[in-house]
Write a protein that holds these residues in place. Structure first.
Motif, short mmCIF file in Angstrom:
data_model
loop_
_atom_site.label_atom_id
_atom_site.label_comp_id
_atom_site.label_asym_id
_atom_site.label_seq_id
_atom_site.Cartn_x
_atom_site.Cartn_y
_atom_site.Cartn_z
N LEU A 207 0.83 -1.21 0.00
CA LEU A 207 0.00 0.00 0.00
C LEU A 207 0.86 1.26 0.00
N LYS A 208 1.97 1.23 0.72
CA LYS A 208 2.83 2.41 0.78
C LYS A 208 3.49 2.72 -0.56
N ILE A 236 -9.97 -0.65 8.09
CA ILE A 236 -9.98 0.65 7.40
C ILE A 236 -8.88 1.55 7.94
N SER A 237 -8.69 1.57 9.28
CA SER A 237 -7.64 2.39 9.87
C SER A 237 -6.26 1.94 9.39
N PHE A 238 -6.07 0.60 9.31
CA PHE A 238 -4.80 0.04 8.84
C PHE A 238 -4.49 0.51 7.41
N THR A 243 -1.83 4.28 3.18
CA THR A 243 -1.95 4.95 1.88
C THR A 243 -2.97 6.07 1.96
N ASP A 244 -2.81 7.07 1.07
CA ASP A 244 -3.77 8.17 0.96
C ASP A 244 -4.83 7.89 -0.09
N SER A 245 -4.74 6.77 -0.79
CA SER A 245 -5.70 6.46 -1.85
C SER A 245 -7.09 6.25 -1.24
N PRO A 246 -8.15 6.68 -1.94
CA PRO A 246 -9.52 6.51 -1.42
C PRO A 246 -9.92 5.03 -1.41
N ILE A 247 -10.76 4.67 -0.44
CA ILE A 247 -11.17 3.27 -0.24
C ILE A 247 -12.64 3.14 -0.60
#
Length: 876
Positions: A207-208, A236-238, A243-247
């Motif tokens: 993710l990073k 979700i917190s993890f 990452t800053d990408s939207p979920i």
């Protein structure tokens, strides 16, 4: 917004039921209490039943599949349900999610018989007749992957990558398969990044390093099967920390936990729908008359996430539901205010336009001349094939790309009917006429996939867009734009082929890890692989480890009956090709040469190569040793050849892994049997040590153990408890070893001091046994076997349920055996006297239930049971 939804879709209001019988319902959840999805389902079910009949008895059980692996304890769970509900008449069962559905499909009929079975939370798929019977109905989850992706692109239209996160649970595997199909329309504009089955550390690292313009699609994730379970909020917190990408997700629990948005299913409404189906069944409607239906998703947006990313409310669908939204007056009526402001703005712009209309008209006329010239150039140099037709569909203009695409010259197409020119069959002409009719009526066709025909007769896949030309309300013709779709079609076909290969590998893996007999499993795998390869024949050869030309063969060929698979002993007269496979441990390909010879004419006819046919042989490795080979005949060419060869290599690896697993399981079972035998011999040895110490009680512990085991079985205890009772009874007097032999063998009565010493043998026995790590609570049972039901026993004065049930059983068996046997200070008193003794002290010294069971055992079987006990007294 919520009130508007309730107005459109009112909840069912049930009146008080007239059923005199109190309905009883069992709700079986796949996950655990406290998991938001399970709690939401329970809330919806409970509220619906409270409206229908508030007296309904509802029992709730949990498989806990998120925090553990149900397969490891499923047998114990099945026994638990059987014991808990054997005396509770159930009217219906409502199971929630895939794991509970699979459990009940396998064990439900055996546990509960033919009672109505309602399911919910099950992912959309084709059910087999074994899973769905006449007494089954329910609600299927319709996961809206395409709707969620379109919503994501509505928020982020410049997205280039989609990172897909999921674990590999049974539910997740079903959703992954659905995702593979749903992503096809987006494969051109989106690049997929698979983060499937990653551990927490692997996922955090991936993710990073996500590229920019990436959205995250969360399918299912709680753990990778080996790590600690994570709740939706923790998941979700993890992800947000990494990452800053939207979920985006498909479940309301993920949106409520902080994901941005999605086309989601609501747990509470899903539970209400399932409860409504259960009520129909309880009111007498057969489940077979209640159709299985799908749940409908809604758009849901997390308002704080929307606000933190500075996204516009204009991009939110009109009927979307917001969670965690503020309740100020301006926000509550934001849509009315926004619409009013928009109307006011439009009216102002219209007034301003009218005011400047005269002045701008001359300027626009001049600009029109320039634009006309520009449009002429744009038309001619457009990157796609473009034509202009008149109101009768005849071609008026055509650009260079169109002419090159279909192989015509300009003079050959001018004045021609475009539909007739580009088609060569009635069906294709009908399709062209239908599209033209839409345009004539003023409609727009946007990138319609179809086929048209070149001048040389070769079909060409194209995307057609048409735009009508309407002047003064009259149809004057249309623009037609043709884009070559050949490359896209090839990509789609490659994706479909890849999905077919994934499906067969997944199905093969599922067969090979099942608990079915090995031959049945191998034949099933052989049939599925043959179905996709369609070779003339395919065979799996498994060798004898000592003689490679002996073993067993499984064969599937075209001339076989429906079902096709067969097995027979494996013998070769010539094994040279096999030796080459064994020595190289790689795939070998034989041309028209004969790889091996069979002694049977029928088998030679099957395996003999045909002209222009190749025979492939691949080794099957088990723990780096060749255990067999896969062989098949083929006529593949080009890309199909490489694709099928890759599939065969994977199948060979899976077969080798299955053989290794089978070998490992056999070693595990052998070790378990050895361990059980060691425990038995240990207990018999400890009992023998006491008999050496006290020869007058020879066989006493063995007899007590056998009688106690009879009583435990009569009480319908589990096999684990019965084994515990038996082994504890074998050593219940082991604490007498430290007692002086003069006291143990004293022919007369014991004085107070001597009896006090004797009473310590319970403590001594527990101390001796507690130093050994047993899988049973042996030490506690031995310490308590002289406790009395009324608290008058020793050494701790326990009473009632404070005494373990196993100790209460051994206490009764100890007295019956002791009174029935000879002692130095008295002759044997007999079984009848022993039974009168325990009956007399029923309820004070001894547990009433255990006493009644012991007497019932002797009453049903007579004195023959005691003869069996004495005959079974075999000492180690």
């Amino acid at each position: 917004m919520s009130l508007f939804l309730l107005f459109l879709f009112p909840l069912p209001i049930y009146g008080k039921t007239s059923i005199s019988h109190v309905p009883t319902l069992l709700v079986l959840h796949s996950y655990h209490e406290g998991y938001p999805w399970s709690d939401g389902l329970t809330d919806g079910i409970m509220k619906t039943f409270s409206q229908w009949n508030s007296t309904t008895r509802i029992f709730v059980e949990y498989l806990d599949a998120k925090r553990s692996v149900p397969g490891k304890y499923i047998a114990h769970f099945e026994n638990t349900l059987r014991l808990k509900y054997q005396n509770i008449p159930l009217d219906a069962i409502l199971c929630c999610d895939d794991e509970a559905f699979s459990f009940l499909a396998h064990s439900g009929k055996r546990l509960f018989g033919e009672i109505p079975f309602i399911f919910c939370g099950v992912n959309s798929r084709n059910f087999s007749p074994d899973e769905i019977g006449a007494n089954t109905t329910g609600i299927i989850e319709r996961v809206d992957i395409e709707g969620t992706l379109r919503l994501a692109l509505r928020f982020y239209p410049y997205t280039r990558h989609i990172a897909v996160i999921s674990d590999l649970s049974p539910t997740a595997m079903s959703i992954i398969s659905l995702f593979r199909q749903s992503i096809i329309p987006f494969s051109v504009e989106l690049e997929e990044i698979d983060l499937l089955g990653f551990s927490h550390k692997e996922l955090e690292k991936a993710l990073k390093s996500l590229p920019s313009q990436t959205i995250v699609l969360l399918l299912q994730f709680s753990s990778n099967g080996e790590e600690e379970y994570m709740s939706p909020t923790e998941v979700i917190s993890f992800i947000q920390q990494a990452t800053d990408s939207p979920i985006f997700s498909f479940w309301d629990i993920m949106i409520e936990a902080g994901a941005l948005a999605g086309s989601v299913l609501q747990a509470k409404e899903h539970g209400r729908g399932a409860a409504a189906l259960a009520i129909q069944a309880l009111e007498g409607t057969p489940p077979s008359d209640i159709p299985i239906r799908e749940d409908s998703p809604i758009f849901m947006v997390n308002y704080p996430s929307l606000e933190s990313r500075s996204l516009s409310l204009r991009d939110v669908p009109y009927l979307a539901v917001f969670v965690n939204e503020p309740q100020s007056f301006l926000y509550k009526y934001r849509r009315v205010i926004a619409i009013s402001a928009a109307i006011t703005t439009i009216l102002f712009i219209l007034a301003l336009a009218l005011f400047w209309n005269d002045r701008q008209l001359k300027i626009e006329m001049e600009a029109l001349r320039s634009e006309t010239e520009l449009l002429e150039k744009l038309f001619e140099n457009a990157p796609h094939g473009t034509i202009l037709t008149d109101c009768k569909g005849r071609i008026v203009r055509a650009n260079r790309v169109f002419l090159r695409m279909f192989g015509y010259k300009l003079k050959e197409v001018l004045g021609q009917d475009a539909d007739l020119l580009l088609t060569d069959s009635p069906d294709l002409l009908k399709n062209a006429r239908e599209l033209s009719a839409v345009t004539v009526r003023g409609g727009v066709i946007s990138e319609k996939e179809t086929y048209r025909v070149r001048k040389n007769g070769v079909p060409l896949p194209v995307l057609i867009s048409t735009y009508p030309l309407v002047v003064d309300g009259l149809y004057r013709g249309c623009y037609g734009i043709y884009s070559d779709n050949t490359a896209s079609k090839k990509r789609e076909e490659a994706v479909r082929e890849h999905l077919r290969m994934e499906e067969i590998v997944a199905s093969t893996s599922a067969h090979l890890v099942s608990e079915d007999p090995f031959e049945q499993t191998v034949l099933a795998v052989l049939h599925e692989v043959w179905q996709i390869t369609k070779t003339r024949y395919m065979a799996f050869f498994f060798f004898d480890t000592s003689v490679f030309d002996r073993g067993i063969a499984y064969v599937r060929h075209r001339d076989a009956k429906e079902g096709g698979g067969e097995s027979f002993p494996l013998t070769f007269d010539e094994v040279e090709p096999l030796k080459r496979v064994l020595s190289s441990q790689t795939m070998l390909c034989f041309g028209e040469e004969y790889p091996f010879y069979w002694s049977s004419f029928d088998k030679n006819r099957i395996f003999k190569p045909y002209p222009k046919e190749s025979v492939y042989m691949l080794p099957i490795l088990c723990e780096d040793e060749v255990a067999g080979c896969l062989t098949c005949a083929s006529c593949w060419e080009g890309e199909a050849k490489n694709s099928v060869k890759n599939l065969l290599e994977i199948v060979a690896l899976l077969l080798g892994a299955a053989l290794s697993r089978r070998k490992t399981n056999q070693l595990f079972r052998d070790n378990i049997l050895l361990l059980e035998k060691t425990f038995q011999e240990t207990f018999h040895l400890m009992g023998r040590l006491l008999e050496i110490k006290d020869p007058y009680t020879v066989g006493h512990q063995q007899n007590v153990a056998i009688l106690a085991r009879f009583i435990g079985r009569a009480l319908h205890l589990s096999s684990f408890q019965v084994d515990t009772i038996y082994y504890a009874a074998l050593v219940h007097d082991i604490g007498k070893i430290p007692i002086p032999s003069s006291i143990l063998s004293k022919p007369g009565s014991l004085n107070a001091a001597e009896f006090a010493i004797i009473k310590e043998h319970a403590h001594y026995g527990a101390d001796i046994l507690s130093s050994i790590c047993f899988p049973w609570p042996i030490a506690d049972i031995v310490r308590q076997h002289h406790e009395r039901f009324d608290g008058s026993g020793y050494p701790c004065g326990l009473k009632g349920d404070e005494i373990r049930l196993e100790a209460r059983i051994i206490s009764v068996a100890d007295v019956v055996e002791a009174m029935s046997s000879f002692r130095p200070y008295r002759p044997a008193l007999g079984v009848d006297a022993a039974l009168r003794e325990i009956q007399e002290h029923r309820g004070d010294w001894f547990d009433p239930q255990v006493v009644d069971t012991c007497i019932d055992v002797f009453a049903r079987h007579g004195n023959t049971i005691w003869d069996n006990v004495l005959r079974s007294s075999i000492h180690v």
